[in-house]
Design a protein around this motif. Structure first.
Motif, PDB file in Angstrom:
ATOM      1  N   LEU A 144      15.687  13.838  14.347  1.00  8.41           N
ATOM      2  CA  LEU A 144      14.609  12.765  13.516  1.00  8.41           C
ATOM      3  C   LEU A 144      13.546  13.452  12.756  1.00  8.41           C
ATOM      4  CD1 LEU A 144      14.562  10.482  16.585  1.00  8.41           C
ATOM      5  CD2 LEU A 144      15.866   9.933  14.385  1.00  8.41           C
ATOM      6  N   PHE A 146       9.804  12.612  11.956  1.00 10.09           N
ATOM      7  CA  PHE A 146       8.814  11.645  11.971  1.00 10.09           C
ATOM      8  C   PHE A 146       7.646  12.207  10.687  1.00 10.09           C
ATOM      9  CE2 PHE A 146      10.468  11.704  16.121  1.00 10.09           C
ATOM     10  CZ  PHE A 146      10.489  10.510  16.550  1.00 10.09           C
ATOM     11  N   TYR A 147       7.016  11.071  10.095  1.00 11.26           N
ATOM     12  CA  TYR A 147       6.079  11.278   9.005  1.00 11.26           C
ATOM     13  C   TYR A 147       5.016  10.489   8.894  1.00 11.26           C
ATOM     14  CZ  TYR A 147       8.146   7.227   6.633  1.00 11.26           C
ATOM     15  OH  TYR A 147       8.578   5.886   6.099  1.00 11.26           O
ATOM     16  N   SER A 270      13.705  11.601  20.036  1.00 11.16           N
ATOM     17  CA  SER A 270      13.052  10.175  20.328  1.00 11.16           C
ATOM     18  C   SER A 270      11.951  10.125  21.390  1.00 11.16           C
ATOM     19  CB  SER A 270      14.256   9.280  20.717  1.00 11.16           C
ATOM     20  OG  SER A 270      15.030   9.797  21.881  1.00 11.16           O
ATOM     21  N   VAL A 287       9.932   7.326  10.512  1.00 10.87           N
ATOM     22  CA  VAL A 287      10.805   8.128  10.725  1.00 10.87           C
ATOM     23  C   VAL A 287      12.129   8.043   9.974  1.00 10.87           C
ATOM     24  CG1 VAL A 287      11.855   6.493  12.401  1.00 10.87           C
ATOM     25  CG2 VAL A 287      12.081   8.968  12.644  1.00 10.87           C
ATOM     26  N   LEU A 355       7.596   1.901  15.927  1.00 13.63           N
ATOM     27  CA  LEU A 355       8.145   3.143  15.627  1.00 13.63           C
ATOM     28  C   LEU A 355       9.363   3.335  16.465  1.00 13.63           C
ATOM     29  CD1 LEU A 355       8.056   5.857  14.492  1.00 13.63           C
ATOM     30  CD2 LEU A 355       6.731   6.885  16.249  1.00 13.63           C
ATOM     31  N   VAL A 359      13.392   4.150  15.303  1.00 13.21           N
ATOM     32  CA  VAL A 359      14.487   5.119  16.084  1.00 13.21           C
ATOM     33  C   VAL A 359      15.565   4.176  16.268  1.00 13.21           C
ATOM     34  CG1 VAL A 359      14.813   6.632  17.793  1.00 13.21           C
ATOM     35  CG2 VAL A 359      12.362   6.588  16.609  1.00 13.21           C
TER      36      VAL A 359
END
Length: 414
Positions: A144, A146-147, A270, A287, A355, A359
Motif C-alpha cells: 500500500l 499512503f499519501y 494496513s 491510499v 482511511l 484500504v
C-alpha cells in the motif's frame, strides 16, 4: 536471566528478575496459587504494553487462577527473544508474532489435533507438512502507498492515475518540486520491508512460484524482476526522493514524520491505519495499491496477523493452548486485535475510519493476497539480509551489487 513484567501483584507494574515464575503472595507452590502463563508479545506504536495488559485482563477475568505475564521484545524480535529464553533453559509458554518454518517447527506445539485451528485465517497456507503450528487472528495487506492529500493537490497529482513504476517516480519529482519529501522511509527493519511490499507485489504476481524456484536454484535475484525494482529504488536515492538520513530514524519516527506532513507518501501495511486514526489524520490521508512494472492492480503482499504459537517446552501446555484458542477465536478478543492494528477477518467487522474503508476497497479489488509461507517461505534470515542489502544502496552499492549480494548470501546458506 530475563526481565518479566507482571500485572499480578497489586496495581503497580514492576520488573521482576527470576529463574522461574513464582506466584504472588510469597508462596512457592504455584499449583496451589494458580498458573502464570509467560507470553512473548510484539510491541509497536499500536500494540503497546498497555494494550496487551488490557486485552489479557479479559482472559484473566474469565479464567480465575490463571495470570498472564508479558515478555516484552524491546529492541529484538520475538523470535530472538524466544531463542534467548530457550538457550537459558527457561522457556516461555506462548509467543506472539512468530511464524514457524520447516526448520523451526520442532520448537512449537503441533496444534493439528485442535479442531478450532482449521477455522483461523490462512491456516492452510501456513501449515507445514499438513500440520498447524501457528494460528492467527486475522490477515493484513502491505503493498500500500499512503499519501498526503494536501501534498498531492499542491503538486497537481491524481493518485488514481499512478499505476506504473515510472509514473510513481514521476510523481515523486512533482512532489519534491512542490516542497515535500516525496517518500518516507526509516532504518531498523523498515527499509527492507518497504522494498518487499513494493517488489513482491510485482514479481510474485507475475511468478507466484518464484521463491520455490529460487530454493531449487532455478532463478536468481540478479537475473529476475527483483533487479529492476532495486534499480528504481536506487534512482530514488540518487534523485533525493528518499532522504539518506532517514536510516537513522526508528519505525515510530518515520511514521510520525509522515503523519506530521513532512513527507508526501509512505509505503506501509494496513496496520498503519490505527496510527493515523489515533492522530486524527485519517481524513487527510489517501491510499492506493502499489504501482508495478507488471499487471495492475497486482496481488497484495500480505500475511497472517497477530499469529500465536505454543512453545513446545512450555511447562503449562494445556493452559497455553487454551489461552491461544481464546486469543484467536473469542469474538471480543478478535475484534479488539483486528481494530488495534487495522487487520481484517472474514465475518468480522468493526467501525472503520475513511482511511480504513479505503484500504478495505484496495483489498476487495486485489486479484490475490500473496502469502510467503509454507513452500514459499524464504530461507531463515532472508529478511535481515534483504534489509542489509537495500540499506547498502544508501552507502554506495549498486543495484547489481545488492542483487548479487542476495544471491551469494542465499547460496551460502546451503
Amino acid at each position: 536471566m530475563r526481565t518479566m513484567w507482571r500485572r499480578t501483584c497489586g496495581l503497580a507494574v514492576a520488573p521482576l528478575v527470576m529463574a522461574s515464575a513464582v506466584a504472588c503472595g510469597g508462596g512457592s507452590d504455584q499449583a496451589a496459587e494458580g498458573t502464570t502463563l509467560r507470553v512473548i508479545v510484539n510491541i509497536t506504536p499500536n500494540l503497546t504494553e498497555k494494550y496487551w495488559n488490557d486485552l489479557f485482563a479479559g482472559y484473566e477475568k474469565d479464567h480465575p487462577g490463571v495470570k498472564v505475564a508479558l515478555e516484552l521484545t524491546g529492541t529484538i524480535s520475538a523470535d530472538a527473544k524466544l531463542r534467548q529464553d530457550l538457550a537459558a533453559g527457561d522457556p516461555p509458554d506462548v509467543a506472539q508474532q512468530i511464524t514457524p518454518t520447516a526448520d523451526t517447527a520442532s520448537l512449537f506445539a503441533d496444534l493439528s489435533d485442535q479442531p478450532w485451528t482449521a477455522k483461523t485465517p490462512l491456516a492452510d497456507q501456513y501449515a507445514i507438512d499438513g500440520k498447524h503450528y501457528v494460528v492467527g487472528v486475522g490477515e493484513q495487506i502491505q503493498s500500500l502507498v499512503f499519501y498526503n492529500k494536501a501534498a498531492f493537490e499542491k503538486a497537481g497529482l491524481d493518485a488514481t492515475k499512478i499505476r506504473t513504476m515510472d509514473q510513481f517516480t514521476s510523481a515523486m519529482g512533482d512532489l519534491k518540486d512542490a516542497g515535500y519529501k516525496p517518500l518516507q522511509t526509516a532504518g531498523q527493519w523498515v527499509t527492507g520491508s518497504q522494498f518487499t511490499m513494493m517488489a513482491d507485489a510485482g514479481v510474485l504476481t507475475a511468478e507466484p512460484k518464484w521463491t520455490v524456484e529460487r530454493k531449487a536454484g532455478k532463478v536468481s535475484f540478479a537475473e529476475s524482476g527483483y533487479l529492476p525494482y532495486l534499480e528504481h529504488y536506487k534512482s530514488w536515492i540518487d534523485k533525493g526522493y528518499l532522504d539518506k538520513s532517514a536510516l537513522g530514524l526508528t519505525y515510530a519516527d518515520g511514521q510520525t514524520a509522515f503523519l506530521n506532513g513532512k513527507s508526501a507518501m509512505y509505503v506501509m501495511g494496513s496496520y498503519f491505519v490505527p496510527a493515523a486514526d489515533a492522530a486524527k489524520k485519517s481524513d487527510d490521508i489517501g491510499v492506493f495499491t502499489m504501482p508495478t512494472d507488471g499487471s495492475y492492480p497486482s496481488g497484495q503482499f500480505g500475511n497472517i496477523s497477530n499469529p500465536y504459537v505454543v512453545v513446545g517446552k512450555s511447562r503449562h501446555r494445556a493452559e497455553a493452548i487454551e489461552f491461544v484458542k481464546w486469543a484467536t477465536t473469542d469474538p471480543e478478543a478478535i475484534k479488539s486485535q483486528l481494530a488495534s492494528d487495522g487487520n481484517l477477518r472474514e465475518g468480522f467487522t468493526y467501525p472503520m475510519s475513511s482511511l480504513g474503508s479505503s484500504v478495505q476497497k484496495v483489498l476487495d479489488k486485489a486479484p490475490s493476497v500473496i502469502v510467503k509461507s509454507g513452500e514459499s517461505q524464504p530461507i531463515a534470515g532472508f529478511s535481515d539480509e534483504l534489509n542489509k542489502q537495500v540499506q547498502s544502496l544508501y552507502t554506495g552499492s549498486s543495484p547489481a551489487d545488492a542483487a548479487d549480494g542476495l544471491d551469494k548470501w542465499w547460496n551460502s546458506q546451503g
